[in-house]
Design a protein around this motif. Structure first.
Motif, PDB file in Angstrom:
ATOM      1  N   ARG A  95       0.947  -1.204   0.040  1.00 44.54           N
ATOM      2  CA  ARG A  95       0.067  -0.091  -0.145  1.00 44.54           C
ATOM      3  C   ARG A  95       0.796   1.299   0.007  1.00 44.54           C
ATOM      4  O   ARG A  95       1.885   1.261   0.528  1.00 44.54           O
ATOM      5  N   LEU A  96       0.222   2.379  -0.521  1.00 49.33           N
ATOM      6  CA  LEU A  96       0.895   3.468  -0.501  1.00 49.33           C
ATOM      7  C   LEU A  96      -0.116   4.643  -0.167  1.00 49.33           C
ATOM      8  O   LEU A  96      -0.804   5.057  -0.856  1.00 49.33           O
ATOM      9  N   THR A 120      -1.164  -2.399  -5.809  1.00 48.72           N
ATOM     10  CA  THR A 120      -0.982  -1.788  -4.573  1.00 48.72           C
ATOM     11  C   THR A 120      -2.030  -0.866  -4.196  1.00 48.72           C
ATOM     12  O   THR A 120      -2.809  -0.222  -4.978  1.00 48.72           O
ATOM     13  N   ILE A 122      -3.355   2.184  -3.129  1.00 49.13           N
ATOM     14  CA  ILE A 122      -2.949   3.645  -3.114  1.00 49.13           C
ATOM     15  C   ILE A 122      -4.291   4.582  -2.380  1.00 49.13           C
ATOM     16  O   ILE A 122      -5.319   4.536  -2.957  1.00 49.13           O
ATOM     17  N   ASP A 143       2.743   7.411   4.178  1.00 45.13           N
ATOM     18  CA  ASP A 143       3.904   6.956   3.503  1.00 45.13           C
ATOM     19  C   ASP A 143       4.761   8.386   3.095  1.00 45.13           C
ATOM     20  O   ASP A 143       5.923   8.235   3.084  1.00 45.13           O
ATOM     21  N   HIS A 273       9.216  11.779   3.034  1.00 48.31           N
ATOM     22  CA  HIS A 273       8.938  10.377   3.543  1.00 48.31           C
ATOM     23  C   HIS A 273       9.909  10.093   4.583  1.00 48.31           C
ATOM     24  O   HIS A 273      10.948  10.601   4.800  1.00 48.31           O
ATOM     25  N   ASP A 278       9.947   1.813   3.903  1.00 54.14           N
ATOM     26  CA  ASP A 278       9.768   1.086   2.820  1.00 54.14           C
ATOM     27  C   ASP A 278      10.793   0.862   1.801  1.00 54.14           C
ATOM     28  O   ASP A 278      11.721   1.982   1.940  1.00 54.14           O
ATOM     29  N   LEU A 282      10.029   2.367  -3.957  1.00 53.40           N
ATOM     30  CA  LEU A 282       8.752   2.767  -4.030  1.00 53.40           C
ATOM     31  C   LEU A 282       8.711   4.306  -3.956  1.00 53.40           C
ATOM     32  O   LEU A 282       8.140   5.005  -4.756  1.00 53.40           O
ATOM     33  N   TYR A 283       9.619   5.071  -3.316  1.00 46.97           N
ATOM     34  CA  TYR A 283       9.664   6.431  -3.132  1.00 46.97           C
ATOM     35  C   TYR A 283      10.549   6.796  -4.566  1.00 46.97           C
ATOM     36  O   TYR A 283      10.000   7.832  -5.059  1.00 46.97           O
ATOM     37  N   ALA A 286       7.391   7.107  -6.653  1.00 50.22           N
ATOM     38  CA  ALA A 286       6.617   7.898  -6.350  1.00 50.22           C
ATOM     39  C   ALA A 286       7.002   9.377  -6.689  1.00 50.22           C
ATOM     40  O   ALA A 286       6.163  10.339  -7.246  1.00 50.22           O
TER      41      ALA A 286
END
Length: 319
Positions: A95-96, A120, A122, A143, A273, A278, A282-283, A286
């Motif tokens: 999840r985000l 995911t 979101i 997040d 973040h 995580d 992922l970042y 993003a």
């Protein structure tokens, strides 16, 4: 009346913000409801916990004592909830949780993320307060947070958060009625708006302080009305006010949006973040999709696209 965790949380919010209005907004309730709740808490304890004045709410000596006991309890309960939710999330899958202040790039960002991260979960949480969003990231309630920092008014970034700069200096344009005399020019001098009523939302972190500084530097002291920007739009179109706006604001038939000469108003756009939570990938994703979505929103708006061309912006080169 027995004190509950929600009562202690309310006392901490009032002390932290120094204002019943700001605390109510942070807690997601109305100011009258919070005022009534505080009165009941004080009646139950038999003494005032805060002094109320024109400058806000300040803890009394007894209030300081109560807060010293309340804060550890609230922190422990928040930690329990956060750890429980995190464990549930790990069991349920990826999840985000995104937090953001207002931005025209949000819709495109979400669309891109859903395409890049299928499967995911979101979610999006918006707030006028960048500082509130940053606190939520630090507390593991969000997040990532996409926020703007008004020039000259630094955000209170909690220790340990990682910041990535999306745009170092985004100019703020001015919105006015379509038939405003200043709208005839492609660029507006701020002194041409000295006789207009300016609107600003004081609940947006740094917004009022930043505008006040810029107006003072320009040597003008126009009348200022404090209101949310949705209300502002209805007054702007009939010529009752002007207001700062994001340069990505789309064209409207009933409103003119122009850059200000020398760009006195500006913000910095940040993605924040926790660095150790995580996977970095992922970042990275993003941030990359946010940059692409922002670029789309920027070049879609004629006035901002022309501004970017004049300034040789790397945004255009990146596109």
């Amino acid at each position: 009346m027995e004190l509950e965790v929600r009562h202690l949380r309310a006392l901490c919010a009032i002390a932290d913000t120094g204002s019943l209005h700001k605390a109510a907004r942070q807690l997601g309730m109305s100011q009258p409801s919070l005022t009534t709740q505080l009165r009941r808490i004080e009646n139950a304890l038999g003494a005032e916990l805060f002094t109320r004045g024109r400058t806000g709410c300040r803890p009394t000596p007894l209030g300081h004592t109560v807060l010293s006991r309340a804060r550890p309890l609230v922190a422990q309960m928040s930690l329990l909830v956060t750890e429980t939710r995190a464990a549930a999330a790990r069991a349920d899958g990826a999840r985000l949780r995104i937090g953001s202040t207002a931005s025209r790039a949000l819709a495109g960002w979400l669309r891109r993320l859903r395409q890049r991260l299928p499967g995911t979960d979101i979610s999006l949480h918006t707030d006028v307060s960048a500082n509130a969003l940053l606190r939520a990231v630090a507390a593991a309630q969000l997040d990532v947070a996409f926020v703007h920092e008004v020039e000259g008014c630094p955000l209170r970034v909690p220790d340990g958060l990682e910041r990535r700069v999306l745009v170092e200096r985004e100019p703020q344009f001015i919105s006015m009625a379509r038939d405003h005399p200043a709208a005839a020019a492609p660029v507006v001098d701020i002194t041409d708006l000295a006789d207009d009523r300016w609107m600003v939302d004081p609940t947006v972190d740094g917004e009022w302080d930043g505008l006040r500084r810029v107006l003072a530097a320009a040597g003008i002291d126009p009348p200022v009305l404090h209101a949310d920007y949705h209300t502002a739009a209805s007054l702007i179109v009939v010529g009752e006010a002007v207001a700062p706006c994001q340069p990505t604001s789309g064209p409207r038939d009933d409103m003119a949006i122009r850059p200000l000469r020398d760009d006195p108003l500006a913000v910095r756009l940040l993605l924040c973040h926790r660095p150790d939570d995580d996977p970095p990938a992922l970042y990275d994703t993003a941030y990359a999709e946010l940059a692409a979505a922002y670029r789309e929103a920027a070049v879609r708006t004629s006035a901002y696209r022309q501004w970017l061309l004049r300034h040789g912006s790397p945004l255009l080169l990146a596109g």
